[in-house]
Design a protein around this motif. Structure first.
Motif, mmCIF file in Angstrom:
data_model
loop_
_atom_site.group_PDB
_atom_site.id
_atom_site.type_symbol
_atom_site.label_atom_id
_atom_site.label_comp_id
_atom_site.label_asym_id
_atom_site.label_seq_id
_atom_site.Cartn_x
_atom_site.Cartn_y
_atom_site.Cartn_z
ATOM 1 N N VAL A 305 12.697 44.665 59.910
ATOM 2 C CA VAL A 305 11.852 44.188 58.810
ATOM 3 C C VAL A 305 10.588 43.601 59.421
ATOM 4 O O VAL A 305 10.659 42.694 60.252
ATOM 5 N N GLU A 306 9.438 44.124 59.006
ATOM 6 C CA GLU A 306 8.166 43.607 59.509
ATOM 7 C C GLU A 306 7.669 42.544 58.532
ATOM 8 O O GLU A 306 7.371 42.828 57.372
ATOM 9 N N LEU A 307 7.601 41.303 59.024
ATOM 10 C CA LEU A 307 7.211 40.160 58.201
ATOM 11 C C LEU A 307 5.914 39.557 58.709
ATOM 12 O O LEU A 307 5.701 39.465 59.928
ATOM 13 N N VAL A 308 5.051 39.137 57.806
ATOM 14 C CA VAL A 308 3.771 38.538 58.176
ATOM 15 C C VAL A 308 3.601 37.209 57.452
ATOM 16 O O VAL A 308 3.903 37.100 56.263
ATOM 17 N N ARG A 309 3.138 36.207 58.183
ATOM 18 C CA ARG A 309 2.713 34.950 57.566
ATOM 19 C C ARG A 309 1.209 34.846 57.740
ATOM 20 O O ARG A 309 0.687 34.991 58.854
ATOM 21 N N TYR A 310 0.512 34.567 56.631
ATOM 22 C CA TYR A 310 -0.947 34.534 56.682
ATOM 23 C C TYR A 310 -1.471 33.127 56.960
ATOM 24 O O TYR A 310 -0.715 32.182 57.078
ATOM 25 N N ILE A 311 -2.802 32.993 57.030
ATOM 26 C CA ILE A 311 -3.542 31.807 57.431
ATOM 27 C C ILE A 311 -3.285 31.571 58.927
ATOM 28 O O ILE A 311 -4.056 32.029 59.758
ATOM 29 N N LYS A 312 -2.222 30.848 59.275
ATOM 30 C CA LYS A 312 -1.803 30.841 60.674
ATOM 31 C C LYS A 312 -1.008 32.130 60.858
ATOM 32 O O LYS A 312 0.191 32.180 60.598
ATOM 33 N N THR A 313 -1.691 33.176 61.321
ATOM 34 C CA THR A 313 -1.119 34.512 61.218
ATOM 35 C C THR A 313 -0.023 34.758 62.245
ATOM 36 O O THR A 313 -0.264 34.745 63.449
ATOM 37 N N ASP A 314 1.189 34.971 61.735
ATOM 38 C CA ASP A 314 2.339 35.310 62.567
ATOM 39 C C ASP A 314 2.864 36.677 62.157
ATOM 40 O O ASP A 314 2.834 37.035 60.974
ATOM 41 N N LEU A 315 3.376 37.419 63.114
ATOM 42 C CA LEU A 315 4.072 38.677 62.850
ATOM 43 C C LEU A 315 5.483 38.549 63.395
ATOM 44 O O LEU A 315 5.690 38.195 64.556
ATOM 45 N N TRP A 316 6.446 38.853 62.551
ATOM 46 C CA TRP A 316 7.854 38.714 62.935
ATOM 47 C C TRP A 316 8.537 40.057 62.719
ATOM 48 O O TRP A 316 8.681 40.525 61.596
ATOM 49 N N LEU A 317 8.948 40.684 63.794
ATOM 50 C CA LEU A 317 9.711 41.926 63.739
ATOM 51 C C LEU A 317 11.188 41.547 63.780
ATOM 52 O O LEU A 317 11.791 41.388 64.839
ATOM 53 N N MET A 318 11.774 41.401 62.592
ATOM 54 C CA MET A 318 13.131 40.891 62.472
ATOM 55 C C MET A 318 14.126 42.027 62.269
ATOM 56 O O MET A 318 14.021 42.779 61.294
ATOM 57 N N PRO A 319 15.085 42.207 63.169
ATOM 58 C CA PRO A 319 16.127 43.214 62.937
ATOM 59 C C PRO A 319 16.874 42.922 61.646
ATOM 60 O O PRO A 319 17.017 41.761 61.246
ATOM 61 N N VAL A 320 17.348 43.950 60.975
ATOM 62 C CA VAL A 320 18.081 43.743 59.718
ATOM 63 C C VAL A 320 19.358 42.957 59.956
ATOM 64 O O VAL A 320 19.926 42.379 59.018
ATOM 65 N N THR A 321 19.813 42.911 61.197
ATOM 66 C CA THR A 321 20.992 42.120 61.547
ATOM 67 C C THR A 321 20.626 40.665 61.856
ATOM 68 O O THR A 321 21.509 39.850 62.122
ATOM 69 N N GLY A 322 19.320 40.349 61.830
ATOM 70 C CA GLY A 322 18.863 38.993 62.116
ATOM 71 C C GLY A 322 18.350 38.854 63.536
ATOM 72 O O GLY A 322 18.592 39.699 64.405
ATOM 73 N N GLY A 323 17.613 37.777 63.783
ATOM 74 C CA GLY A 323 17.109 37.516 65.122
ATOM 75 C C GLY A 323 15.626 37.825 65.249
ATOM 76 O O GLY A 323 14.906 38.036 64.273
#
Length: 440
Positions: A305-323
């Motif tokens: 799962v590709e997740l993004v947080r804006y403003i303080k921009t973070d990218l989180w490539l989270m496996p569907v199993t977590g982590g």
């Protein structure tokens, strides 16, 4: 002298100052009309003093906040939205019901409007009709017999895009009718179907989204009958209803839906960018994983799962199993693409370049800016509205919006854009392309 006034819920205080010295102060009951209480407090504080010597007046009050929260004693007003009708979101849709009632629910829409960065969508129609927007619960669109057939059961073939039909404007009666809206899909061969099973909006006027997988094979939507999301495989004809129930009141403004290529995973976010958490749903097992509300989903691909947080921009490539863990970028970026075929590059839009056709390539592993590419060949090079899927190791799909939607494939090495298709906002709302998070 200076005069200070504080209007509270019970009493109104007034104080006269000469420099830092308090000359006098007084208290009077706060009146329903505010003014009488203020005058009374001033007169009591001033006494026989010459008020012409007052050089400044400072006033603070909670009366405005009280009026809004109590929704009492308010004058009837009209709300006029400058927009590009037909719109799916009624004015005052997120207002408290008692406040909307107190103000009279007189809401109107006039044609016009612009993007958040100032780019015009449509010029202001100063001479055009102002449409009255009826303030009634917006339920799902009633399905009507017409020239467009319903999406059949079984094998249909992959789709190129989906869209929501617009509300109808009766210029003579100046009425907007959104009960005619329906979701439609267009196959790669050009056939258009209605999707009567897909709920358009809840009774609370919350829009419901649909999602299309990257290859156009999977179609996901919300079913009122099932009170859950449904995933259709348009190539094999298989259909799966999610075991995870989602009630209609869980949908908020700006909700989002994403479906994986194999149709196994859904991401439902009730309100993007809020504190409300999203959920990753495994429609095969019924397992639901909570996703932090401050992140927005870009895509679900290859078990990640590709997740993004804006403003303080973070990218989180989270496996569907977590982590996994987020990577911080040095800058503020929006409109992220999916992860490139090389497994580490993403394309985004630097907010500093918001009026320019410039793409920024970022390293998803380190957070470094790799390079910037100026896009050449756009019909109206004023900026990129959305960045989505990769068509090859060097080509990414972008969507522009300047009076109409246009999709292009851009070579990130040369910046050359190849035009793919145009979509009219007059006939299509909430355009959903394959692999793009619906509701973005």
């Amino acid at each position: 002298m200076k005069l200070g006034i504080d209007v509270g819920g019970t009493n109104t205080d007034a104080v006269l100052l000469d420099g830092h010295a308090v000359l006098s102060s007084a208290k009077a009951p706060t009146s329903p009309d505010v003014t009488r209480g203020i005058v009374g407090a001033i007169q009591a504080a001033a006494g026989e003093r010459d008020l012409s010597r007052i050089e400044a007046v400072l006033i603070g009050t909670t009366h405005f906040i009280n009026a809004i929260t109590q929704a009492r004693g308010l004058a009837k007003v009209a709300a006029i939205r400058i927009a590009t009708p037909p719109q799916t979101l009624p004015p005052m849709v997120d207002w408290p019901a008692d406040l909307a009632r107190a103000l009279g629910r007189h809401v109107f829409v006039v044609r016009g409007g612009s993007q958040f960065d100032g780019r015009p969508l449509n010029p202001l129609d100063e001479d055009g009709a102002v449409a009255i927007w009826p303030r009634v619960p917006q339920t799902a669109a009633p399905q009507r017999t017409g020239t467009v057939a319903d999406l059949p059961d079984g094998k249909v073939g992959p789709i190129s895009h989906a869209y929501l039909t617009p509300c109808h404007i009766d210029d003579k009666r100046r009425i907007i009718d959104c009960s005619v809206q329906e979701w439609r899909v267009v196959t790669r061969t050009g056939t258009t179907y209605r999707v009567p099973q897909a709920l358009v909006a809840s009774d609370m006027s919350r829009d419901m989204r649909i999602a299309v997988s990257r290859d156009g094979r999977m179609l996901a939507y919300y079913s009122r009958e099932a009170q859950a999301h449904v995933v259709r495989d348009l190539v094999s004809g298989a259909e799966v209803t999610s075991p995870v129930k989602v009630t209609e009141d869980q949908f908020d403004l700006g909700n989002q839906l994403v479906v994986s290529d194999d149709g196994r995973y859904l991401v439902f976010d009730p309100k993007v960018g809020s504190k409300k958490p999203g959920m990753l749903i495994d429609v095969r097992t019924g397992k639901s994983t909570t996703l932090p509300g401050k992140y927005e989903t870009v895509t679900v691909k290859g078990g990640v799962v590709e997740l993004v947080r804006y403003i303080k921009t973070d990218l989180w490539l989270m496996p569907v199993t977590g982590g996994g863990k987020p990577v911080r970028f040095d800058g503020v970026f929006i409109n992220f693409s999916e992860l490139a075929p090389d497994g580490r590059t993403v394309v985004a839009y630097d907010t500093k370049d918001r009026t320019k056709p410039v793409l920024t390539l970022l390293d998803a592993k380190t957070g470094r800016i790799l390079r910037k590419v100026t896009v050449r060949g756009l019909a109206k090079p004023r900026g990129i509205f959305r960045i989505s899927v990769w068509q090859s190791p060097s080509e990414v799909t972008v969507l522009t919006l300047d009076g109409g939607y246009s999709s292009y494939v851009v070579d990130v090495n040369t910046g050359k854009a190849r035009h793919v298709a145009d979509y009219s906002p007059k006939t299509m709302q909430d355009l959903t392309l394959p692999g793009t998070a619906s509701g973005k």
